[in-house]
Design an enzyme around this catalytic site. Structure first.
Site, PDB file in Angstrom:
ATOM      1  N   ASP A   1     100.639  27.527  99.478  1.00 24.81           N
ATOM      2  CA  ASP A   1      99.836  28.888  99.070  1.00 24.81           C
ATOM      3  C   ASP A   1     100.953  30.184  99.399  1.00 24.81           C
ATOM      4  O   ASP A   1     102.114  29.769 100.589  1.00 24.81           O
ATOM      5  CB  ASP A   1      99.150  29.238 100.964  1.00 24.81           C
ATOM      6  CG  ASP A   1      98.383  31.053 100.119  1.00 24.81           C
ATOM      7  OD1 ASP A   1      98.752  31.355  99.431  1.00 24.81           O
ATOM      8  OD2 ASP A   1      97.310  30.639 101.009  1.00 24.81           O
TER       9      ASP A   1
ATOM     10  N   LYS B   1      97.464  42.247 111.613  1.00 27.35           N
ATOM     11  CA  LYS B   1      97.852  41.788 109.825  1.00 27.35           C
ATOM     12  C   LYS B   1      96.649  42.379 108.679  1.00 27.35           C
ATOM     13  O   LYS B   1      97.749  42.342 107.565  1.00 27.35           O
ATOM     14  CB  LYS B   1      97.136  39.760 110.058  1.00 27.35           C
ATOM     15  CG  LYS B   1      96.731  39.557 109.410  1.00 27.35           C
ATOM     16  CD  LYS B   1      96.259  37.810 109.637  1.00 27.35           C
ATOM     17  CE  LYS B   1      96.346  36.781 108.557  1.00 27.35           C
ATOM     18  NZ  LYS B   1      95.930  35.347 108.601  1.00 27.35           N
TER      19      LYS B   1
ATOM     20  N   ASP C   1      97.091  33.462  94.475  1.00 25.59           N
ATOM     21  CA  ASP C   1      98.685  33.154  95.207  1.00 25.59           C
ATOM     22  C   ASP C   1      98.364  32.030  95.572  1.00 25.59           C
ATOM     23  O   ASP C   1      99.809  30.857  96.219  1.00 25.59           O
ATOM     24  CB  ASP C   1     100.309  34.673  95.393  1.00 25.59           C
ATOM     25  CG  ASP C   1      98.467  34.702  97.072  1.00 25.59           C
ATOM     26  OD1 ASP C   1      97.626  34.291  96.847  1.00 25.59           O
ATOM     27  OD2 ASP C   1      98.981  35.317  97.545  1.00 25.59           O
TER      28      ASP C   1
END
Length: 1377
Positions: free
Chosen positions: A1069, A1138, A1291
């Protein structure tokens, strides 16, 4: 005029000598002894109340608040509310729309501000049955006039009216200087004084032009309006009613007060300061007379021509808008009207061609000729679509050629000559076909004649075979005709271009065979034999011919109870009855439609579209649609229009398949597909070249090799969406009006009472109201009770039983017969499709090959995980493990009553019903996913892919896909296992730790050591997943963790772990991939280090780094005494910021970021909830400041993107577009949505300007998404060339455990190769070429020259780049990990 100023009730809540009332709608009693203002006391003493008290209804204490509220109210002045009433009878169902009246706010204000009773107000607002002609009360007017003009204010309290008549103030005085009047505070006091004493005072201007002059000339500008003197004399009641009830003259007040506000803001009228004071205007000085009216005698009143005033104002505003629009349009690259006209022309051509193709397929060629003649005549009129496309004539020519009707073909050719339409190779192919099929004796002579005409236009005989497409036996017929005039002729076909032209794929060109050797190895090597594959081919074709599959319902038990048997029998009876009813209704309605079509003046009718299938096929489609409605969600379902459009699309797909069967295309597809699947298994050369081809190149080579017979690349024009909508509407009318059910089905002794089986529901959806269809509760009950053992799913929504057809062109791929869109795009957007059609075919090869590479990977179901999920699902579900429980398990005790009243009980029931419906929806979704996975339990399957407009790829089927949640991803395994090799087990253990999310800041070695220390947990999870210690359940991705534990256990217990055959995919990742691309674009060294582009001993956590920077800022602010900073001590955590950091790269706004942070703060138990909003605002600002400080170049690039999008959409009037590094044209599909039209409606992007706000906000994230998609595609293509299995979830890259290190190397190399390109410079050059203005338009004096210069300068102003060395990514361990 003075009534307009004084009657606004601006100071009701604040009188001199009293405190400001609380901000609510309560009524407060104040005694006159508390009022110190002499003016206010004088007014109050003059009132005829029994006691010296008065009531004040509070509205606002500030004028600005009132002006804002008036502005909002004026915005929705014509707003009405409606209620939907459904009347259900024994034989019919009727819908009614009922207007809900409400008391007008102006009436309510008058009622509250005066002692007028409700009954009297009703009389004023009710139109009389007969016109009343009452003489003007001249005595009353004279008394009012005398008191107003009286210099002394002492006598005002003597004036008293005992009746309810409205006092009128009138004047002939022409107010020429508004500023002078406002400066006379005494005059305003006088008018206000009379207003309070006379309850209602209205300025009834004898000449309305004076009033209009005062409003418009005094503040804005003059407009001319005629006013004729009438003979009717109006009563005070009639004048009041005309001013305030019938004509809403308050609109003048809104206009005036808005102008006063703007003038005050510009300091143009210092005297207006008094209007904004907290208290009312007052003066104890002498009142001076402002103007004389004594010389005026009583005159006849003029009629109040408010309609003319309203019309004049609207026309004036419209002219102003048109002027602004014309000025703005002068800067645009394209005129919107011309653009719309071109769009309508293109829409007409497509509709016309598709309609003619339909008529020819139905052998209604004469109807096609009639339609052509109709539009040829119509095209002679101005502003009508023109018949200019040669494809229209070619379609009809082939229709006549099929029947050998030579005279009709000649007639069409004469029409083409008259209309100056140049024939092409397809035209002459139809002529040759017709001559060959005709009964003419002089075929050779005719062929020579048309051959000479061909040569005059530069078309050769070989072009008839090479540059045309054929159906049925047209290919052989045309070849036979050519050989009549040129015996021995054999066509020479142009071979297709197979290779790339993209510089990033230079190493993968066919000339570099050594870099493509991995393509010689089949992804299914050792899995399937040739015979097995051919059997799968037949299975896939049968599924697509049928259009759906039926899978076993995992929730239905084999035991059939009496209730289930009863419901199944009843349901079978109901469905048999419905089939008869639907068939009768269809025949009846289509007969009516046929009669209407004959009587209609429209050339294109719906009737032929309902003749493309047999009646029984339409009946089955309708029955399938009813099943879909019953299986739908209670909380959400598509709107009726969407349902109609989807049903019409199903009819079109069925029609396509029928045509494929009739014209030989189906047989040709099966022939080519079998050859392709044979190559897929054996990987042999298909053209004797020996080159390692990929799937697209093999398909193209096979099409070239088998050019005879029907063409698979025939350009077919799909039915317009409006046609499909109307087809669906026709069929849904049968469902709504004719399909009924006995609602007393479960009542043994009740009479039969049939009601519609589905009914309409109007569901609020934001500001709109959605029209949905819901099944009747009786139908739901019998359907649920029947517990059908099978579930039906559309063929396009399930995995493929055989390898997908490769994308060789943008209009064909994925499935064989079911048309699948290459790009997921709204049906009303066409610009990107036009760019793709205009682009060279070769430029799209990289994108198409990437989709093919992802689709070639075979999959199997992880049966161990599936069995566990089925066990939990059947035993009641588990929310923690993402297996939703059934709605019946909802615990209603946690929904506590907020009060003892009925409203609280109603809200509780509503909340429970909503929660139950949501649970049922989630449960049904999981039911379909698990049932479909169970269907493929022992089968190999493939996942066809397509993409969105940015190039991000998705599996076509949503139920079984790598893009699903954790529970769905864990069900998938590579069908082709590989030995683990020396490093495979190590990668499995590392992957298991990564899935837990526990050691993100630790090094690779630390994670491996931790994995070795918990080997017993791996084994316990694998052996006892539900009864053991449950270590896997605490993971962030529990099901994938469990699947990995099972694989680790199997490998450890195998005789040789290195030889263990493993099909479990390992993920790598990206570390905040969006910021990685920004840092690489800007060469930002600090940003690159924060997102692991630069090599490091430990992984950098950008979220923790930003949180630390925010904490430093907070500490400084707390020391300075900033309140939110003090409160946030110990609460600035990684988790809080985040999501904001993650989404800032994708264009999150400060408002959205504030909501994200507020949600995180609310989830912290210790945080004081009353400070959430203030602290979230503070924290949002600091987070953005920290990101700007840490990623300097990122902010600069984002700002440049935003500014470019703003000027492109706002000044140029165009949508932002660009071309990715792999050649995919991208056009942002954000427009101001236009109302739907039917006939020849241009697509939205060809009749509306782009939405500037959406264009500018979306450009930065969309460009980054296109970049990460390009990186993924490059990685996938190079992995396939190297023989690696590669799958992507945006991704997140997947591969076998033994090839992770090779994939990592390729991933980094392709990232470096991509960002070694001048991406921003190339983008700037493209934008300049596409959107900049020529120098001739930049000269001073030209319209919009300054804006055009700004556009040109901004598009060339590429942000500067930092010093980060992109090659260092090759050595970064944690770039993808």
């Amino acid at each position: 005029m003075h009534r307009l100023i004084s009657a606004r009730s601006l100071y009701q809540s604040s009188l001199h000598g009293t405190s400001v009332l609380p901000p609510n709608n309560s009524t407060t009693t104040i005694t006159t002894s508390n009022i110190t203002c002499s003016f206010c006391r004088k007014i109050l003493l003059g009132r005829n109340y029994a006691e010296n008290i008065f009531s004040v209804r509070h509205q606002s204490t500030k004028t600005a608040s009132i002006l804002r509220s008036q502005k909002k109210k004026a915005k929705h002045k014509g707003y009405k509310k409606y209620g939907e009433v459904l009347e259900v009878g024994d034989k019919a169902m009727t819908e009614m729309q009922v207007s809900i009246s409400k008391l007008h706010a102006a009436h309510l204000s008058k009622l509250a501000a005066s002692p007028v009773s409700l009954g009297q107000l009703h009389q004023l607002t009710t139109k009389p049955k007969k016109p009343v002609n009452v003489q003007l009360d001249t005595e009353l007017l004279q008394r009012v006039r005398e008191k107003i003009l009286n210099n002394s204010s002492d006598n005002i309290k003597l004036v008293s009216l005992e009746d309810d008549k409205c006092a009128l103030i009138y004047t002939h005085h022409k107010i020429t200087n508004l500023e002078e009047k406002f400066k006379k505070r005494q005059f305003i006091d006088m008018v206000r004084d009379s207003y309070h004493n006379f309850r209602k005072a209205t300025l009834y201007d004898q000449r309305l032009s004076d009033l209009s002059y005062a409003i418009n000339e005094g503040v804005v500008q003059e407009f001319q309006m005629k006013s004729e003197i009438g003979n009717d004399i109006k009563s005070p009641h009639a004048a009041f009613k005309e001013f305030f009830v019938d004509n809403h003259l308050d609109r003048y007040d809104h206009h005036l007060m808005s102008q006063i506000t703007s003038l005050h803001g510009q300091d143009l009228h210092p005297a207006l300061e008094d209007l904004y004071d907290e208290g009312p205007l007052h003066s104890d000085g002498e009142i001076k007379e402002c103007f004389e009216l004594d010389h005026l005698g009583p005159t006849k009143a003029k009629p109040l021509n408010v309609k003319a005033a309203t019309k004049a104002i609207k026309e004036k505003k419209k002219a102003s808008r048109e002027k602004r629009r014309a000025l703005k349009e002068s800067n645009m690259k394209q005129d919107i009207k011309q653009l719309e006209q071109r769009g309508k022309q293109e829409a007409f051509q497509k509709l016309f061609i598709s309609h003619l193709q339909l008529l020819c397929s139905l052998h209604m060629i004469n109807e096609g000729r009639r339609v052509l003649l109709h539009y040829r005549r119509k095209s002679t009129k101005p502003n009508q679509p023109k018949v200019t496309d040669v494809k229209i004539y070619n379609t009809l020519l082939h229709g006549y050629a099929k029947m050998g009707m030579l005279e009709d073909v000649k007639e069409l050719l004469s029409y083409m000559t008259k209309d100056n339409i140049q024939p092409d190779a397809q035209t002459f192919a139809a002529v040759f076909e017709c001559i060959e099929r005709s009964a003419n004796d002089n075929k050779s002579t005719l062929l020579h004649f048309y051959h000479n005409r061909m040569q005059e236009t530069g078309i050769s005989l070989n072009d008839l075979m090479d540059k045309t497409t054929f159906q049925h036996d047209q290919h052989e017929t045309v070849l036979s005709a050519i050989q009549r005039i040129q015996p021995g002729f054999q066509p020479q076909y142009t071979p297709p271009i197979l290779d790339y032209e993209c510089t990033l794929l230079e190493k993968l060109k066919l000339s570099n065979v050594e870099n493509r050797l991995g393509l010689l190895k089949s992804p299914s090597e050792g899995l399937l034999t040739r015979e097995d594959m051919l059997q799968k081919v037949k299975e896939q074709i049968q599924v697509e011919l049928k259009g759906e599959i039926e899978v076993e319902n995992i929730n239905v038990k084999d035991v059939e109870s009496k209730t289930v048997q009863f419901c199944r029998e009843k349901l079978q009876e109901i469905e048999n009855e419905w089939r008869v009813v639907i068939k009768e209704a269809f025949v009846r309605n289509i007969g009516t439609l046929k009669s209407q079509s004959k009587a209609s003046h429209s050339a294109i009718s719906l009737y032929p579209y309902l003749k493309v299938l047999e009646v029984d096929q339409f009946v089955e489609l309708v029955m399938s649609e009813i099943s879909k409605l019953v299986d739908g969600s209670e909380t959400y379902s598509p709107t009726l229009k969407v349902l109609q459009r989807e049903l019409g699309t199903l009819v079109y797909q069925k029609y396509q398949i029928e045509q494929y069967s009739r014209n030989g295309v189906l047989q040709k597809i099966q022939q080519i597909y079998e050859k392709y699947c044979d190559w897929y298994v054996n990987r042999h050369s298909v053209d004797d070249s020996g080159l390692p081809y990929n799937g697209r190149q093999v398909w193209q080579a096979l099409l070239h090799k088998y050019r005879g017979g029907p063409s698979l690349d025939m350009a077919e024009t799909p039915w317009p969406m409006e046609i499909r909508q109307n087809i669906g509407k026709f069929l849904y009318n049968i469902i709504i009006n004719d399909v009924k059910i006995d609602v007393n089905l479960f009542k043994a002794k009740a009479n039969v009472k049939k009601l519609p089986a589905v009914y309409k529901v109007h569901r609020p959806w934001g500001r709109a109201v959605r029209l949905e269809l819901k099944p009747h509760p009786a139908l739901c009950r019998v359907w649920e009770g029947a517990a059908r053992p099978g579930l039906r799913l559309r063929a396009a929504l399930v995995p493929a039983a055989a390898p997908p057809a490769p994308w060789a062109a943008p209009d064909a791929g994925a499935y064989l017969l079911t048309r699948t869109s290459l790009i997921r795009m709204p049906h009303y957007i066409m610009n990107q499709w036009k760019r793709i059609e205009e682009a060279p075919k070769q430029s799209l090869y990289p994108v198409l090959d990437s989709l093919n590479q992802l689709g070639e990977v075979p999959w199997v179901i992880n049966t161990r995980i599936l069995d566990l999920q089925l066990q939990i699902f059947r035993s009641g579900g588990n929310k923690k493990l993402d297996i939703p429980p059934p709605a019946s398990s909802l615990d209603t005790s946690k929904f506590q009553d907020q009060g003892a009243d009925s409203m609280s009980a109603f809200k509780r029931r509503l909340t429970i019903n909503r929660a139950r419906a949501e649970m049922h929806s989630l449960w049904c979704d999981m039911l379909y996913k698990l049932s479909l996975a169970n269907y493929f339990r022992e089968r190999t399957f493939w996942l066809p892919h397509n993409m969105d407009f940015r190039g991000r790829v998705y599996a076509c089927g949503p139920h079984v896909s790598v893009l699903g949640a954790d529970a769905q991803r864990a069900l998938l395994r590579f069908a082709q296992p590989r030995p683990l090799g020396p490093d495979g087990l190590r990668w499995l253990k590392l992957h298991a730790v990564n899935l837990t999310g526990a050691l993100k800041k630790s090094t690779i070695q630390q994670r491996l050591e931790y994995a070795e220390s918990i080997t017993d947990m791996f084994l316990d999870s694998a052996d006892n997943p539900l009864e053991g210690k449950g270590w896997w359940t605490k993971s962030e991705e529990p099901w994938q963790t469990l699947a990995c534990c099972i694989e680790i256990a199997n490998a450890i217990r195998s005789p040789n772990p290195e030889e263990y055959m493993c099909g479990f995919p390992v993920h790598q990742d990206g570390s905040c991939n969006g910021l990685q691309h920004y840092a690489a674009l800007g060469g930002d060294e600090a940003g690159a280090a924060a997102v692991n582009l630069a090599p490091g001993d430990r992984p950098c956590d950008v979220y923790s780094a930003v949180a630390a920077l925010v904490e430093e800022m907070r500490a400084r602010d707390a020391a300075a005494g900033v309140g939110p900073a003090i409160i946030l001590e110990n609460f600035v955590r990684r988790k809080v910021i985040k999501q904001t950091v993650m989404t800032t790269v994708y264009g999150v706004t400060k408002f959205g970021a504030r909501l994200q942070i507020a949600k995180q703060l609310k989830d912290i138990d210790d945080f004081p909830k009353e400070h959430v909003w203030a602290c979230s605002q503070y924290l949002t600002a600091k987070t953005f400041d920290s990101l700007r400080e840490m990623f300097t170049s990122t902010k600069q690039i984002q700002d440049w993107f935003t500014d470019c999008a703003k000027v492109i959409s706002g000044v140029c009037g165009e949508s932002v577009e660009w071309v990715t590094s792999l050649g995919l044209p991208v056009v942002q599909p954000y427009y101001r949505r236009a109302p739907p039209h039917l006939h020849f409606a241009a697509p939205v992007d060809q009749q509306q300007r782009p939405c500037t706000m959406k264009q500018r906000n979306a450009f930065p994230p969309n460009f980054i998404h296109s970049l990460d998609s390009t990186h993924m595609m490059l990685t996938g293509l190079h992995c396939a060339a190297a023989g690696l299995s590669f799958v992507s979830v945006h991704d997140c890259f997947w591969t076998h455990p033994d090839t992770v290190h090779r994939m990592n190397k390729i991933c980094r190399e392709q990232f470096v190769a991509l960002h070694s390109q001048p991406i921003l410079e190339d983008l700037s050059n493209f934008l300049v070429q596409r959107f900049s203005y020529p120098e001739t338009e930049l000269q001073d004096g030209n319209s919009g020259a300054s804006n055009k210069k700004r556009v040109n300068n901004l598009l060339r102003k590429v942000p500067s780049k930092g010093n980060f060395d992109i090659n260092s990514v090759l050595d970064s361990v944690y770039f993808f990990s």
